[in-house]
Enzyme design. Structure first.
Site, PDB file in Angstrom:
ATOM      1  N   GLY A 172       0.814  -1.212   0.000  1.00 21.35           N
ATOM      2  CA  GLY A 172       0.000   0.000   0.000  1.00 21.35           C
ATOM      3  C   GLY A 172       0.846   1.259   0.000  1.00 21.35           C
ATOM      4  N   SER A 173       0.371   2.274   0.696  1.00 22.48           N
ATOM      5  CA  SER A 173       0.992   3.600   0.635  1.00 22.48           C
ATOM      6  C   SER A 173       2.355   3.688   1.312  1.00 22.48           C
ATOM      7  CB  SER A 173       0.042   4.632   1.255  1.00 22.48           C
ATOM      8  OG  SER A 173      -1.146   4.733   0.490  1.00 22.48           O
ATOM      9  N   THR A 174       2.803   2.628   1.954  1.00 26.58           N
ATOM     10  CA  THR A 174       4.140   2.669   2.563  1.00 26.58           C
ATOM     11  C   THR A 174       5.244   2.783   1.513  1.00 26.58           C
ATOM     12  OG1 THR A 174       4.207   0.239   2.646  1.00 26.58           O
ATOM     13  CG2 THR A 174       3.467   1.398   4.638  1.00 26.58           C
TER      14      THR A 174
END
Length: 611
Positions: A338-340
């Protein structure tokens, strides 16, 4: 008258003298017979001696060896495993195997295999088959043995019943107190054999890392398996001569040299590991999640200070053993991060000169269409800079940066951060994740990859990527073993880019960011949330993976931590609510236990200016 008496006396004396002088004739044949007999016996003895010494000289020594030579083993107990501070995590303690010689039992009680079979009857009260006619079946001693070993007496009889058997285990890994009790029973044919038992003082906290051994002290999972040859050592064998009392009187020959087992000292800090496990367990249960993992890395050495997984089990209680509980999810389970990955995309854009730290990107109206499909933010963020893109986790902002890059450039950056590659810790079952390689990429595919879809990684790989940012772009070899002399790293991204991106990530934990619960009192932290849907057949389902990765302190990073919570339930499934609090608690303990000083705000800016 006197004269007559005197004459009579003299005549008697003369007759006695004459009797004493009588000799028998010598028997020549008797002498010859005795002499020949003696000579014959002597000749036979000498012939026998000559026969044994010349014709069969090894016979007597062979007979002596059969009675006095024995092969003995010198057992090398399995090596211990400890944490970086010397606290024992796995040790070998003395244990015994109880075994039986069925032949001796049969001889003692004078029954045959057929009699065993004939004595089998069905107990009218219990309905079970029992050997009720056997004398030892009713013996209190045999009943006591059955009870202390937790083996039904019918099973004991079945073991004894085996034809021509001279050895059979009754139970292994028996503690000394039970052995002493069995010794007092003085049962015929029952004996003990020394072996070792693997004990794990920390129980379920380290079970997924350490793994376990089987009954023969062979590693079958985890570190016990990966380093089995080193931990096991080598049992020595030698031939000795014993006297009739069993005492060794001579060491004859060494058949196999004994090799001492090695001890392992891990990079794990058990204090941090315990905090990581307890916080992870609490988060998984509070959010009704299925599993989770946490990894703590030393930014400057690549050492793993903690690697916690849940669910786990207590390796000292084998009844709890279930394969899915033993899995080291931090290295085996992959997920879409995801956004990591957004800080990595920003890094790539800076590396390839597609943006600069002061650029402002227009994300209005909060969505855009790529190839007939829509990419959107939670709401319209308008014109924002790179730091705000990370703080608000803007899909539009990071997608616009990714579209400026060539697909191979973004892929190379991900590879430089360790995605799609083995981390090198040499643990069994490690996954490398998935990094798709294609000749053609659509804009939509490139955009979704920029916010963590279409690629998979492990918790350890994600922690490594953030450790590279914290180390100023240097990749250090990861190690589960303590490094007294850390190996040199290699520069994989420019130092100034790494420092600039780390500074941008500080806003994530500040007011208005996606993870204020990640904040650590007294320290400046940099991090990023990631909440991604789980893929299923035909698309994406309603289950989520909540991830938070970060490092601290910003001015002089020491630890990088990645937290993954799998399938949290309820309304609070976002990483900022689920994974960020775990990060905060574990990071705080890691910094305090390692005596890391709070941030000096001026130090970071000095580093930035010098680069």
């Amino acid at each position: 008258m006197k004269k007559m008496k005197r004459n009579l006396s003299n005549s008697r004396k003369s007759s006695q003298i004459k009797k004493k002088k009588v000799y028998r004739n010598f028997s020549q044949w008797r002498y010859v017979f005795v002499s020949l007999t003696i000579l014959l016996i002597g000749g036979l003895l000498i012939s026998r001696l000559a026969y044994l010494q010349i014709i069969e000289p090894e016979y007597l020594s062979g007979e002596a060896d059969k009675r006095s030579l024995r092969v003995t083993e010198s057992v090398a107990h399995r090596g211990n495993i400890s944490d970086r501070n010397g606290e024992e995590l796995a040790i070998s303690v003395p244990a015994y195997a109880i075994w039986v010689d069925p032949k001796i039992v049969k001889q003692t009680f004078a029954f045959s295999d057929q009699e065993l079979t004939d004595s089998l009857e069905v107990n009218k009260r219990t309905g079970k088959e029992q050997y009720t006619k056997l004398s030892f079946y009713k013996s209190k001693k045999w009943s006591a043995l059955s009870e202390v070993l937790d083996i039904p007496i019918e099973n004991l009889v079945d073991i004894i019943k085996k034809p021509n058997s001279r050895f059979a285990y009754l139970k292994r890994q028996v503690n000394p107190s039970i052995v002493d009790y069995i010794k007092e029973l003085k049962l015929p044919g029952i004996a003990k054999q020394l072996e070792s038992h693997r004990y794990y003082p920390t129980g379920e906290i380290n079970a997924n890392i350490l793994g376990l051994t089987d009954l023969d002290s062979q590693g079958i999972e985890g570190i016990e398996k990966s380093y089995n040859n080193y931990l096991q050592g080598q049992t020595g064998k030698k031939t000795v001569r014993k006297d009739r009392l069993g005492n060794v009187i001579d060491n004859v020959e060494v058949l196999k040299e004994k090799k001492a087992a090695g001890n392992l000292q891990l990079s794990i800090d058990q204090r941090i590991q315990a905090v990581a496990y307890s916080q992870l367990k609490r988060a998984v249960k509070m959010n009704d999640a299925t599993s989770g993992s946490v990894v703590v890395l030393d930014v400057n050495t690549g050492e793993i200070y903690a690697m916690a997984n849940y669910p786990s089990f207590n390796p000292n209680d084998r009844t709890q053993y279930q394969p899915y509980k033993l899995r080291n999810r931090a290295i085996t389970d992959t997920f879409e991060p995801g956004s990591t990955v957004k800080p990595l995309v920003v890094s790539s854009a800076l590396i390839y000169k597609k943006t600069d730290v002061d650029e402002v990107i227009d994300t209005s109206p909060g969505w855009m269409t790529l190839g007939g499909r829509r990419v959107r933010d939670g709401h319209n963020l308008g014109k924002i800079d790179l730091a705000m893109i990370l703080k608000k986790s803007s899909n539009i902002g990071v997608s616009k940066l990714a579209l400026r890059l060539k697909p191979e450039q973004l892929q190379q950056t991900f590879a430089n951060f360790g995605f799609g590659n083995d981390t090198g810790i040499a643990l069994t079952g490690e996954s490398v994740g998935r990094m798709p390689i294609r000749h053609r990429w659509s804009d939509f595919e490139l955009a979704t990859m920029s916010f963590g879809y279409g690629i998979t990684t492990t918790t350890l790989q994600l922690a490594k990527a953030y450790a590279i940012l914290g180390s100023g772009g240097v990749e250090y070899p990861l190690s589960i073993l303590k490094n007294n002399k850390p190996l040199p790293g290699r520069q994989v991204i420019p130092k100034n880019v790494a420092y600039e991106v780390v500074d941008m990530m500080e806003g994530v934990s500040e007011k208005g960011g996606t993870a204020p619960k990640a904040k650590v009192e007294g320290y400046r932290i940099a991090g990023k949330t990631g909440t991604s849907r789980k893929a299923e057949a035909g698309g994406y389902g309603d289950d989520y993976v909540a991830v938070f990765a970060g490092l601290a302190p910003i001015t002089n990073p020491r630890f990088a931590i990645a937290v993954m919570i799998n399938e949290p339930q309820g309304d609070r499934y976002y990483a900022g609510d689920v994974a960020a609090p775990v990060f905060s608690a574990v990071m705080k303990s890691s910094l305090l236990l390692s005596h890391v000083m709070p941030d000096d705000e001026n130090e970071r800016y000095t580093l930035l200016e010098s680069n």
